[in-house]
Design an enzyme around this catalytic site. Structure first.
Site, short mmCIF file in Angstrom:
data_model
loop_
_atom_site.label_atom_id
_atom_site.label_comp_id
_atom_site.label_asym_id
_atom_site.label_seq_id
_atom_site.Cartn_x
_atom_site.Cartn_y
_atom_site.Cartn_z
N ASN A 1 -4.15 6.97 16.39
CA ASN A 1 -5.26 6.95 17.34
C ASN A 1 -5.76 8.36 17.67
O ASN A 1 -6.92 8.52 18.04
CB ASN A 1 -4.86 6.17 18.59
CG ASN A 1 -4.85 4.68 18.32
OD1 ASN A 1 -5.00 4.25 17.17
ND2 ASN A 1 -4.71 3.88 19.37
N GLU A 2 -4.89 9.34 17.51
CA GLU A 2 -5.37 10.72 17.71
C GLU A 2 -6.41 11.05 16.64
O GLU A 2 -7.47 11.63 16.93
CB GLU A 2 -4.21 11.72 17.63
CG GLU A 2 -3.29 11.73 18.84
CD GLU A 2 -2.39 10.49 18.92
OE1 GLU A 2 -2.10 9.89 17.87
OE2 GLU A 2 -1.98 10.13 20.04
N SER A 17 4.49 -0.78 3.73
CA SER A 17 4.79 -2.08 4.33
C SER A 17 5.05 -3.12 3.26
O SER A 17 4.28 -3.24 2.30
CB SER A 17 3.63 -2.56 5.21
OG SER A 17 3.51 -1.71 6.31
N GLU A 38 -9.72 -1.30 6.94
CA GLU A 38 -8.45 -1.41 7.64
C GLU A 38 -8.66 -1.20 9.14
O GLU A 38 -8.08 -1.89 9.96
CB GLU A 38 -7.46 -0.40 7.07
CG GLU A 38 -6.07 -0.57 7.65
CD GLU A 38 -5.03 0.29 6.95
OE1 GLU A 38 -5.41 1.17 6.14
OE2 GLU A 38 -3.84 0.10 7.23
N SER A 70 1.09 6.85 2.07
CA SER A 70 1.75 7.93 2.82
C SER A 70 2.86 8.57 2.00
O SER A 70 3.46 7.94 1.14
CB SER A 70 2.35 7.38 4.11
OG SER A 70 1.38 6.73 4.87
N GLN A 120 0.86 -1.19 0.00
CA GLN A 120 0.00 0.00 0.00
C GLN A 120 0.89 1.24 0.00
O GLN A 120 1.65 1.47 0.94
CB GLN A 120 -0.88 -0.01 1.25
CG GLN A 120 -1.85 1.15 1.31
CD GLN A 120 -2.59 1.19 2.64
OE1 GLN A 120 -2.01 0.94 3.69
NE2 GLN A 120 -3.86 1.50 2.59
C1 LIG Z 1 4.36 -0.23 10.96
C2 LIG Z 1 3.78 0.75 10.04
C3 LIG Z 1 3.32 0.34 8.82
C4 LIG Z 1 2.82 1.25 7.91
N1 LIG Z 1 2.42 0.80 6.69
C5 LIG Z 1 2.01 1.67 5.76
C6 LIG Z 1 1.70 1.22 4.45
O1 LIG Z 1 1.77 0.05 4.15
N2 LIG Z 1 1.38 2.14 3.52
C7 LIG Z 1 1.27 3.46 3.82
O2 LIG Z 1 0.94 4.23 2.94
N3 LIG Z 1 1.56 3.93 5.07
C8 LIG Z 1 1.93 3.06 6.03
N4 LIG Z 1 2.24 3.51 7.31
C9 LIG Z 1 2.23 4.94 7.57
C10 LIG Z 1 1.07 5.38 8.44
O3 LIG Z 1 -0.13 5.32 7.76
C11 LIG Z 1 1.39 6.80 8.93
O4 LIG Z 1 2.50 6.69 9.77
C12 LIG Z 1 0.27 7.45 9.69
O5 LIG Z 1 -0.80 7.76 8.84
C13 LIG Z 1 0.72 8.72 10.42
O6 LIG Z 1 1.40 9.57 9.58
P1 LIG Z 1 2.85 10.14 9.97
O7 LIG Z 1 3.69 8.98 10.34
O8 LIG Z 1 3.29 11.03 8.88
O9 LIG Z 1 2.63 10.98 11.30
P2 LIG Z 1 2.09 12.47 11.42
O10 LIG Z 1 0.84 12.62 10.61
O11 LIG Z 1 3.19 13.40 11.18
O12 LIG Z 1 1.71 12.46 12.95
C14 LIG Z 1 2.66 12.56 14.00
C15 LIG Z 1 1.91 12.69 15.29
O13 LIG Z 1 1.06 13.85 15.24
C16 LIG Z 1 -0.26 13.49 15.51
N5 LIG Z 1 -1.19 14.29 14.72
C17 LIG Z 1 -1.18 14.56 13.40
N6 LIG Z 1 -2.26 15.28 13.05
C18 LIG Z 1 -2.98 15.46 14.17
C19 LIG Z 1 -4.22 16.10 14.48
N7 LIG Z 1 -4.97 16.70 13.56
N8 LIG Z 1 -4.63 16.07 15.76
C20 LIG Z 1 -3.89 15.45 16.73
N9 LIG Z 1 -2.75 14.84 16.51
C21 LIG Z 1 -2.31 14.83 15.23
C22 LIG Z 1 -0.37 12.03 15.09
O14 LIG Z 1 -1.47 11.41 15.71
C23 LIG Z 1 0.96 11.51 15.55
O15 LIG Z 1 0.91 11.24 16.91
C24 LIG Z 1 2.76 2.62 8.23
C25 LIG Z 1 3.20 3.04 9.49
C26 LIG Z 1 3.72 2.13 10.39
C27 LIG Z 1 4.18 2.62 11.70
#
Ligand SMILES: Cc1cc2nc3c(=O)[nH]c(=O)nc-3n(C[C@H](O)[C@H](O)[C@H](O)COP(=O)(O)OP(=O)(O)OC[C@H]3O[C@@H](n4cnc5c(N)ncnc54)[C@H](O)[C@@H]3O)c2cc1C
Lengths: 295, 387
Positions: B364-365, B167, B250, B128, B125
């Site tokens: 979870n946020e 992933s 999902e 991101s 997928q």
């Molecule tokens: C093990 C693993 C597997 C994954 N697999 C895939 C995959 O297969 N394909 C894919 O596309 N993506 C994948 N992801 C990515 C995942 O979907 C993103 O990490 C996730 O959507 C969060 O985005 P970010 O990491 O950019 O964090 P950010 O969006 O930068 O967030 C960082 C922190 O800020 C908080 N935050 C952000 N916005 C807000 C808000 N409006 N209010 C409150 N808090 C907020 C978040 O909750 C988090 O705590 C994977 C991630 C992990 C850890």
């Protein structure tokens, strides 16, 4: 497989809810707390007419849970768990009038027509003695002196149904506190915005929603098969969820929530009392572990 | 109201149980995030598919059994109870397949579903981006329309940009993801959903090691990658709606069926029996209790879906619950292990993976925001500043 209330059960819940919503149950609870039982006893009669005191012997534990959730949602005062869950099963018959049982103290023995006590494995009539004040002012608790033994049915099953009914009552009370908190945070403004638009508040309330959503299926599951493990699980989950609701509800209300005059206090104190009534969370967790390990 | 299984459901359960008992590998397979483990997991998928156990709810023509939702949950329960391997195909079968069934053309269904069912083609997928995580719709990777490709002569699109945290992309064969096809359109409009081979010309996959040291995810670079029209899923510009029809899957049922957690709770109890520690007892009980609540909650969801309802925002309630349960369950196991907790073990692997649960599939946020806004009806977040 249909893990959802039937239409009849939903209708029963809705009709109880509208009856109680129209009945000014908070006034009855406040009167009861102050020693004026008139409104509460009138409500008792009306609910008995609706069949609440016969559910334990004539219906299923599901209907018992539906009823107790409504009692909790509306903070109905009185020894309902004792008279409509424990004693009907313990005595093997519907209870006439108001009755109570010491567990370990007798709730509302001062208004009860009959008072019972459990001594070991037997059920006895009892007389009320010293009164105690509960955190929930509408719960008057009495020490008892046991008298003659009476014939009884399955006391263990009676206990389990009482635990389950208490769980359902906690669920209803928790739902009520959440609903009132949501209404409040949509109205109350600080810094130019509804406080409910702040994430710190939203996330707390979301956690309450989640906790209650996952407590409910444990109640329904236990109602379908009221094993000791299942009813203890329901009680632990409902106590945790309702307690979280009460703490959160208080916090989002601020100081107004801390006043006795504000109705929220009725539920906050009731939830606190019910968390430890009919077995503390620690006791129920221990019981769950025991059944799991012997499985 | 009842929780009883029908005769045919019980028969299905017995069949699944017997097959799994006879076929689940005796030794756990090496991690699916290693080259060696990946291939062994693919072989396991092929074995499942040969007996129509890989995608039980799919049509028979695509290796399925046309199992009902109830049967699917039964299968999952049996699967995890039997200690069967993690599903290397999960992105495809749980996240992509539902939208191929819903939005794909018959030609796409025939072309993509069979090899997904057999595990021959594993999907990644690619949603991101470095600058677009929680705010996924702000993604910048682009798709430009070309009437004819210089190499094949077909009409299609040219993709450019970067995806990250994909992933299994380091080992998978194909990817699916969203690209901005109309830079003029509003944020959520103008996105298109593409399917593409990860060895296509112009695609570079760079593995990224995770907390456990394994290269579980990867970043994927697109440099003028040509994708024909036949590999666009749904209508061009409709990608957000198409994508969101899987996000519910999902968070809701598909990725985290209760069987995983009830099985883990059973293992935790067994661990407690080996190493009883009264100081941890309450948390062992809570882990069991929360897994049990999740199991029963799921039957409620199944009832709703059978009656024609949809999961909707309740998928967010679900997601917070299973992800936090997973962490708590594994933390409890580590506490029981005491000083051995830091040593490599299945519990430690499970723990490390559980830590990602509150992040992926929408943090979870973000899920709590959805619960607060869509279920409790609280005011929306003030709109962010657009760059
Ligand atoms: C093990 C693993 C597997 C994954 N697999 C895939 C995959 O297969 N394909 C894919 O596309 N993506 C994948 N992801 C990515 C995942 O979907 C993103 O990490 C996730 O959507 C969060 O985005 P970010 O990491 O950019 O964090 P950010 O969006 O930068 O967030 C960082 C922190 O800020 C908080 N935050 C952000 N916005 C807000 C808000 N409006 N209010 C409150 N808090 C907020 C978040 O909750 C988090 O705590 C994977 C991630 C992990 C850890």
């Amino acid at each position: 497989m249909k893990f959802e209330l039937t239409t009849d059960q939903q209708d029963f819940a809705a009709s109880l809810d509208s009856l109680l919503a129209a009945a000014d149950t908070v006034a009855a609870a406040r009167g009861w707390a102050a020693g004026d039982h008139a409104a509460g006893l009138k409500l008792w009669e009306r609910l008995a007419e609706q069949g609440l005191t016969m559910l334990a012997t004539e219906a299923s534990p599901v209907e018992v849970c539906v009823a107790f959730e409504a009692l909790g949602r509306h903070a109905v005062p009185g020894p309902w768990v004792e008279a409509a869950a424990y004693l009907p099963v313990a005595l093997g018959a519907e209870v006439e009038g108001v009755a109570t049982v010491a567990m370990p103290r007798a709730l509302d023995a001062d208004v009860a027509d009959a008072v019972y006590a459990v001594v070991g494995d037997t059920l006895h009539t009892a007389t009320a003695g010293k009164a105690h004040t509960s955190v929930d002012r509408s719960r008057h608790l009495f020490d008892v002196t046991p008298g003659d033994a009476v014939e009884h049915g399955d006391l263990a099953a009676a206990y389990d149904l009482a635990v389950l009914a208490t769980a359902a009552q906690l669920l209803g009370a928790g739902e009520r506190v959440l609903a009132d908190a949501v209404t409040y945070v949509k109205q109350r403004k600080q810094f130019g915005r509804e406080i409910g638009s702040y994430q710190a508040i939203k996330h707390k309330l979301a956690d309450v929603r989640i906790a209650l959503d996952f407590a409910r299926p444990l109640v329904l599951g236990a109602a379908l098969d009221p094993t000791p493990r299942a009813v203890s699980a329901a009680k632990v989950a409902c106590a945790d969820a309702a307690y979280l609701a009460s703490r959160t509800g208080l916090q989002v209300h601020g100081a107004i929530g801390y006043t006795q005059e504000f109705d929220l206090s009725v539920w906050i104190t009731k939830i606190r009392a019910l968390v430890t009534a009919w077995g503390t969370p620690a006791a129920h967790r221990a019981r769950i572990l025991e059944t799991l390990r012997s499985a | 109201m009842d929780l009883e299984l029908s005769e045919s459901e019980l028969a299905f359960q017995a069949e699944a149980r017997a097959w799994l008992a006879a076929n689940v590998p005796a030794e756990p397979l090496p991690s699916l995030d290693t080259a060696e483990g990946f291939v062994l997991h693919q072989a396991w998928e092929a074995k499942l598919a040969a007996e129509r156990w890989s995608v039980v709810s799919w049509p028979k023509e695509y290796h399925g059994r046309e199992a009902s939702l109830v049967e699917w949950i039964i299968f999952e329960e049996e699967y995890y109870r039997a200690g069967a391997p993690l599903r290397v195909s999960q992105n495809g079968i749980f996240l992509l397949a539902p939208i191929i069934f819903e939005h794909g053309t018959p030609e796409q269904q025939d072309r993509f579903l069979p090899s997904m069912a057999t595990g021959e083609r594993v999907w990644a997928q690619c949603w991101s981006e470095p600058e677009a995580g929680s705010d996924l719709a702000s993604l910048k990777s682009s798709a430009r329309r070309v009437s004819t490709s210089s190499t094949t002569g077909e009409s299609g699109w040219v993709l450019n940009g970067q995806k990250i945290w994909c992933s299994r992309a380091a080992l998978a064969q194909w990817g699916f993801g969203l690209f901005r096809s109309d830079p003029e359109a509003q944020k959520h409009a103008g996105l298109t959903y593409f399917l593409f081979p990860l060895d296509a010309e112009g695609v570079t996959v760079r593995p990224i090691a995770q907390l456990d040291g394994e290269e579980g995810f990867a970043e994927v670079f697109f440099d003028d990658v040509f994708v024909p029209d036949t590999d666009v899923l749904g209508a061009p510009g409709d990608g957000w709606r198409v994508a969101m029809s899987t996000a519910g899957n999902e968070r809701g049922l598909s990725l985290r069926s209760p069987g995983r957690f009830t099985a883990a709770a059973d293992r935790l109890l067994a661990l407690y029996d080996e190493r009883p520690d009264p100081r941890v007892a309450d948390r062992v009980v809570d882990a069991w209790l929360k897994a049990e609540a999740y199991r029963l909650y799921t039957w409620g969801t199944v009832t709703k879906l059978k009656d024609g309802g949809d999961i909707g925002a309740a998928g967010s309630v679900n997601k917070v619950w299973w992800s936090e349960l997973d962490v708590a369950l594994h933390e409890t196991a580590l506490d029981l292990l005491g000083p051995d907790a830091e040593l490599e073990s299945r519990w430690l692997d499970g723990y490390t993976f559980s830590l990602s649960g509150p992040i992926y599939a929408g943090t979870n946020e973000i899920q709590r925001n959805i619960v607060a806004e869509r279920i409790l009806g609280l005011p929306r977040e003030p709109k962010g500043v657009q760059k």
